[in-house]
Motif scaffolding. Structure first.
Motif, PDB file in Angstrom:
ATOM      1  N   LYS A 310       0.825  -1.208   0.000  1.00 25.92           N
ATOM      2  CA  LYS A 310       0.000   0.000   0.000  1.00 25.92           C
ATOM      3  C   LYS A 310       0.862   1.263   0.000  1.00 25.92           C
ATOM      4  N   TYR A 311       2.163   1.097  -0.169  1.00 33.31           N
ATOM      5  CA  TYR A 311       3.104   2.205  -0.137  1.00 33.31           C
ATOM      6  C   TYR A 311       4.257   1.863  -1.068  1.00 33.31           C
ATOM      7  N   PRO A 312       5.064   2.842  -1.478  1.00 29.28           N
ATOM      8  CA  PRO A 312       6.204   2.532  -2.348  1.00 29.28           C
ATOM      9  C   PRO A 312       7.189   1.595  -1.662  1.00 29.28           C
ATOM     10  N   SER A 313       7.693   0.635  -2.420  1.00 29.26           N
ATOM     11  CA  SER A 313       8.625  -0.354  -1.897  1.00 29.26           C
ATOM     12  C   SER A 313       9.839  -0.419  -2.813  1.00 29.26           C
ATOM     13  N   VAL A 314      11.039  -0.413  -2.212  1.00 25.21           N
ATOM     14  CA  VAL A 314      12.281  -0.494  -2.974  1.00 25.21           C
ATOM     15  C   VAL A 314      13.071  -1.698  -2.483  1.00 25.21           C
ATOM     16  N   THR A 315      13.432  -2.594  -3.398  1.00 24.97           N
ATOM     17  CA  THR A 315      14.244  -3.762  -3.091  1.00 24.97           C
ATOM     18  C   THR A 315      15.573  -3.639  -3.818  1.00 24.97           C
ATOM     19  N   ARG A 316      16.673  -3.838  -3.095  1.00 26.15           N
ATOM     20  CA  ARG A 316      18.012  -3.756  -3.669  1.00 26.15           C
ATOM     21  C   ARG A 316      18.662  -5.134  -3.628  1.00 26.15           C
TER      22      ARG A 316
END
Length: 531
Positions: A310-316
């Protein structure tokens, strides 16, 4: 009939374009630079280097009448195919252009290059069909928004669209077996930061005239932004199953941004494996791609199935020596989507294959909530550990491949082709289907499932063979925080991986979203949202 507008999310976090300050160079002087003679890539490199040494000039303004258009009005403007450059010359490729208006506000200059001489393809209202009234004053300063390259795929006698450049540095292509879907970009700057993203854009295009028997088409493009100017060469090789674009670029930085992302890809995932459809929408899945695939020389193959928070998600994901990455549409069964209109089963997978050594860096995945299927909410790109320098250009070469299917024949390991998620009593049960376990004898091997988890505990795991030769990995996970659980799973034969490494960011509870009324199939007033 459902009508969804496909728009690119131009400011992935902030939701608006970066503010671009005025410079000491006028727009007219910038237009002169954009028209400089370019007949080969070296000419373009010299031009980009010169542009980078001068102050940046913001995008030219769009006539107000065109800027105030809505989507329905803008779609009433179409290019006349018979007006295409090289249309009547019996060549394997030809050029059409896009009209400016609505959200397509960038003005680009387009040139045809023949035997060392460039000719500008000037904007003319006579090249377009207008099915609505537009003033003469607005059309005088309209201009091109982008280019469309069409031609004949191998073995076909009729022409079709193959490659388009439209908006900032976005481009997308297709093979003859696919439709348009996932897009690529020339460059991304300061993406997925807690501030406005900077959007480089192509100011000019030069298209080399093909010969009658040519199977490739060469395009040169000048990229510009407040931080960087760049020379790009695109060599299009259209195909039945796969269309390949060989990219070569030289980047000249005015300043070093906080984040420079190379070979960025942009796609859409609204629901599918792991997330149920909204009320009364019978389609099991809606997406242009269902996961991120990475190939690293040391770590092997990594698959990150998409999730929607429900929110921006960043995976590295750290890589040692990158061999490729892409946004794939693995599931190509029509009944997985059940959509005769959008035909998501025909959307292409897109794979970036480096040329040269792309060592030490990260592949980053950005997932946004997304409002509806007309808005791209997925992005992936490579960020090298090496920081760009002001005193020398950064040169890159890579291929961008648009194709139908997967990279299974290349990987040689089992692939995670389906995912099911169920939640009950605070626990999460995951079923992962691995397909393509070749030459495996379960009686003579030590088959096991290797798992890891963050913000949760894998309580139990098992692997079961199916009658079709696939394997189902079952995990029972207990979340330990009010946050998504990061899960990995790999099929192993002793210490040897039989599958790619499966990654999934699993929400601890299934997210709920407010969907437009088009998804609920309920008759409500226009503009009303129904949960």
């Amino acid at each position: 009939m459902r009508r969804i507008i496909r728009l690119v999310v131009v400011a992935l976090l902030a939701g608006k374009l970066s503010t671009m300050s005025a410079s000491s160079i006028s727009a007219s002087e910038s237009d002169v630079q954009s028209r400089r003679p370019v007949t080969n890539f070296r000419d373009l490199q010299k031009l980009a280097e010169k542009v980078a040494k001068q102050p940046f000039v913001a995008r030219s303004a769009l006539p107000q009448e065109l800027a105030e258009m809505n989507y329905d009005q803008f779609r009433e403007i179409s290019f006349r195919p018979e007006k295409a450059t090289w249309w009547a010359e019996g060549l394997p490729f030809w050029i059409e252009t896009f009209h400016r208006g609505f959200v397509q506000r960038d003005r680009v200059f387009v040139f045809a290059v023949n035997e060392g001489v460039q000719r500008e393809i000037e904007f003319s209202p006579s090249n377009f069909q207008y099915r609505l009234p537009i003033s003469t004053e607005a059309l005088q300063d309209a201009g091109h928004a982008g280019i469309k390259l069409a031609g004949r795929f191998p073995g076909q006698s009729s022409g079709e669209e193959m490659l388009t450049f439209l908006g900032s540095s976005y481009f997308r292509a297709r093979s003859s077996e696919t439709l348009y879907g996932t897009s690529a970009r020339g460059l991304a700057i300061d993406v997925a930061l807690n501030r406005d993203e900077e959007f480089p854009f192509f100011r000019s295009f030069w298209v080399k005239r093909p010969e009658v028997n040519d199977e490739q088409l060469t395009v040169w493009a000048l990229l510009d932004s407040p931080s960087v100017a760049g020379a790009y060469q695109f060599r299009l090789s259209p195909g039945t199953t796969e269309t390949r674009i060989a990219v070569k670029c030289s980047l000249y930085f005015r300043e070093v941004p906080e984040k420079v992302a190379f070979a960025p890809l942009t796609s859409m995932w609204i629901w599918g494996d792991g997330l149920d459809a909204p009320p009364l929408d019978s389609r099991p899945a809606v997406h242009d791609a269902d996961g991120l695939l990475i190939r690293d020389a040391n770590q092997g193959w990594i698959w990150r199935a998409f999730a929607r928070q429900k929110y921006p998600s960043v995976t590295r994901i750290e890589v040692d020596r990158l061999r490729g990455f892409g946004l794939l549409q693995r599931n190509r069964s029509f009944y997985h989507f059940n959509d005769y209109n959008a035909q998501y089963h025909k959307r292409p997978s897109v794979w970036v294959r480096p040329r040269g050594d792309w060592a030490k860096g990260v592949v980053e995945l950005l997932e946004l909530p997304g409002a509806h299927e007309g808005v791209d909410n997925i992005a992936a790109y490579w960020i090298p550990a090496e920081t760009p320098r002001l005193d020398q250009p950064m040169n890159l070469r890579y291929d961008v491949c648009f194709f139908a299917g997967d990279r299974g024949e290349e990987s040689g390991v089992a692939r995670a082709t389906a995912l099911n998620v169920e939640r009950q009593d605070g626990l999460i049960a995951l079923d992962i289907r691995f397909s393509g376990v070749a030459d495996f004898d379960s009686e003579e091997s030590d088959l096991r499932l290797e798992t890891t988890s963050i913000r949760g505990e894998v309580i139990s795991s098992s692997v079961t063979a199916t009658t079709t030769g696939d394997w189902i990995a079952r995990l029972l996970v207990g979340p330990s925080e009010d946050a998504p659980v990061e899960i990995t799973a790999t099929l192993m034969d002793a210490d040897c991986p039989l599958s790619e490494r499966f990654h999934y960011l699993c929400p601890e509870i299934e997210p709920t979203f407010v969907y437009p009324s088009v998804y609920t199939r309920q008759e409500v007033p226009l503009g009303t949202s129904v949960e």
